[in-house]
Write a protein that holds these residues in place. Sequence first.
Motif, PDB file in Angstrom:
ATOM      1  N   LYS A   1      39.315  32.455  40.884  1.00 19.02           N
ATOM      2  CA  LYS A   1      38.240  33.404  41.373  1.00 19.02           C
ATOM      3  C   LYS A   1      38.432  33.453  43.031  1.00 19.02           C
ATOM      4  N   VAL A   2      39.003  32.451  43.504  1.00 20.28           N
ATOM      5  CA  VAL A   2      39.190  32.728  44.933  1.00 20.28           C
ATOM      6  C   VAL A   2      39.985  31.695  45.466  1.00 20.28           C
TER       7      VAL A   2
ATOM      8  N   THR B   1      43.604  38.567  44.636  1.00 20.80           N
ATOM      9  CA  THR B   1      42.530  37.224  44.581  1.00 20.80           C
ATOM     10  C   THR B   1      41.894  37.100  46.043  1.00 20.80           C
ATOM     11  N   PRO B   2      40.619  37.169  45.831  1.00 17.43           N
ATOM     12  CA  PRO B   2      39.863  37.076  47.206  1.00 17.43           C
ATOM     13  C   PRO B   2      40.104  35.801  47.778  1.00 17.43           C
TER      14      PRO B   2
ATOM     15  N   PRO C   1      30.648  41.242  43.789  1.00 18.82           N
ATOM     16  CA  PRO C   1      31.745  42.101  43.262  1.00 18.82           C
ATOM     17  C   PRO C   1      32.719  42.549  44.234  1.00 18.82           C
TER      18      PRO C   1
ATOM     19  N   TYR D   1      34.070  41.828  46.949  1.00 19.35           N
ATOM     20  CA  TYR D   1      35.343  41.218  47.489  1.00 19.35           C
ATOM     21  C   TYR D   1      36.660  41.278  46.517  1.00 19.35           C
ATOM     22  N   LYS D   2      36.339  41.272  45.248  1.00 14.64           N
ATOM     23  CA  LYS D   2      37.238  41.432  44.430  1.00 14.64           C
ATOM     24  C   LYS D   2      37.741  43.004  44.330  1.00 14.64           C
ATOM     25  N   GLU D   3      36.693  43.596  44.501  1.00 17.37           N
ATOM     26  CA  GLU D   3      37.133  45.096  44.477  1.00 17.37           C
ATOM     27  C   GLU D   3      37.874  45.494  45.633  1.00 17.37           C
TER      28      GLU D   3
ATOM     29  N   ALA E   1      41.319  44.035  45.029  1.00 10.91           N
ATOM     30  CA  ALA E   1      41.961  44.957  44.210  1.00 10.91           C
ATOM     31  C   ALA E   1      42.505  46.329  44.792  1.00 10.91           C
TER      32      ALA E   1
END
Length: 552
Positions: free
Chosen positions: A392-393, A411-412, A459, A461-463, A466
Motif C-alpha cells: 500500500k505504501v 506505489t504511494p 485514495p 495518493y494512489k490515484e 497511478a
Amino acid sequence: MQVVTLCVLAAALAGQATGGLLPPERPYKILMLLPVGSKSHRNVFLPLAEALTDRGHKIVMLTNLPPASKNPNIMEINHDLPYMGNATQNMFDKGKKSGRCLGDFKYMLPFIAKELYKVPAVKKLYDKRKEFDLIVVNHMLNEVSAGPGGKMYIPKQPGRGGNKPPPPTQPHPPSFCPQIAYPFVHEVPFITVATPGMDHCQSAVYGNVLNPSYAPNFMVTFPLPMSLWHRLKNTFMHLYIPFFWRTWAVVPAVQKEISAQFPHLPPLLELERNQSLTLMNTHFSIATPVPLLPSQVEVGAMHCRPAKPLPKDLESWLDGAGSAGVIYFSLGSIARGETMPPEYRQAFLEAFRRLPQRVLWKYEGELEGVSDNVRISSWLPQQDVLAHDSVKVFISHGGLLSLQESIFHATPLLVLPIFADQPKNAMFVENSGLGRMLVWEELTADSIVDALTDIITQPKYKENVAKMSASLRDQLTTPQERAVFWTEYVIRHRGAPQLRCPGAQISWVEFLMLDVMGLLLAALLLLVFILRRLVKTVSTLLFGNTAKTKKE
C-alpha cells in the motif's frame, strides 16, 4: 536480387515502425568510467551495459566497487583504491552535517586524481583507450567522501593536522567532477550518463543555460511558480555551485594534478566541451519539464522493469496480509538500518505495533522488540515487492532510483530524506500528491502512524501516483532503446558533431550578448552626443544673434 533487397527494406521499415532497433553495423568496444560512484550510480549504468551487450557489444567498466554483473560480455575492473570504496557509512551522522562547507573536497579530489592513474589496471586501460569505439563517463562523482569505516580520507595538508580525517561532511555534495576521468577522453569520442537526472551545470556545458526562474538546481527545489525570494535563492544556487566547483575551488586543483601527469593534455574544461551526448536519468513526466537540446536525451527509469516472481515464502506472506495490505520500508543501499539512531528506531517499532498492516522492513543487523506483523530482511527484491498488489505504501529515504521505481510500479510514498537530493525528491513527492514527507528530527510514533494512515486511507495518493506511472510508461520507445540508439548513433557518426550546440563553444560574455549590448550602449551614447551637438549647433545658427541681443 531485387526481391531480397525489397524484403530487407520491408523488414527495416517494420522494425522502425514497431520501435525496434536495426542490427548494428558491427560489434563495438565501449569503455564505461565510474571510478568514484555508489551502487546506485552503477545501477543506472548496468541496464545500459546489458542492453548494449544484447546487441553484441563488449563493455569494460572501471569502478570502485566489487563486480556485480554475471554477463560474460561485461568486464568490471575495480581499481581497489581503499579510500574510494563504498564502505559502510553512517548516513544519519552525515545528514546532520550536510550544511558543512564543501571545502574539504578541494583537497580530496585532487588527491584522487593524483593516485588514480598510478594504479596499474587504470594505467593499462588509459594506454588502450583509443582501442575503444566510445567512452561513457559518469558525469557525477558522488560518494567520494567514503573512506575506510565510512570516514572521509583527506590527504595531508599544511595546517590540517596531518592525515587525521576531519568530521564527516556531506556525502553527496554537488561534486560534479568528471574531470578526473577526462584524460581518457582526449581524442576519443565520449558521452556522459547523468545519473541524478538534469543538472543545470552540465546543461550549461552543452550550451543550454536553464532559466532559474523556473528550472530547479540540482540540490533544492521550490514550489512552482516560484516566489521572488525562491527565484533569488535559486539564481544564487545556479551561479554559486558552478563557480565554487569549476572556477574557484575544485577543478583548478584537479587540473594542477592532471597537468603534472599529462603535461601535453588540453585543459580539462576544454576536453569537457567535446562530449557528444548525455543520457539523463530523468523524464519530463516525473520532473520539471525544461527545454532540451538534441544532445540531451532523457532515459529516466531505465533500470525499472516489470515484476518478476517473488520467492514463494515471501509472496505467501504478502498475500496473507489481506485487505489491510503491506507497508514496505527501505532506506536504500547506503543508509543501513543498524546505523539508525535508537530514538528513530523505537518510534518505528512503536508505530508498526499500532498498525493493522503487515510491515516488510529491509534492515541490516539484529533488531529487538519487533511486533508479530513485522518481517525483517537484510535484502529484498525491491521492484518485485513494489509491484505486488498488497503493498500500500513505500517508506523510503527518497533516493532517485527508489522514487522512480515507486512511480513506475504506482506505489504511494512516505519519504524521510537524509541527505543530498533526497529533500528535493521528498518535496517533489509531497507537491505532486504522490505521498507524504516527514522530517527525522520531528519523528514520533504518532506522526508515523498518522502519515501512513492518511496515505493508505485517502485514495488521492494512489490515484496521483497511478496517473504519473501511466504517463511514465506511455513512451514511443523504452528508455533502454533510446539509450542504445543514441550510444550507437554517436559511434556510427564518429562523435556526432552535428549534435553539438554552438552555444557550448562561446564564452559567457558572448553567450549573454554582453559585448553586443555594450556596443549598442556605446552607439546609443554616441547618438545622444551627436544629437546634442547637432541641436546646439542648429540652435546657435537660428537663435544665436537673438539670444546675444537680449543679453545686451
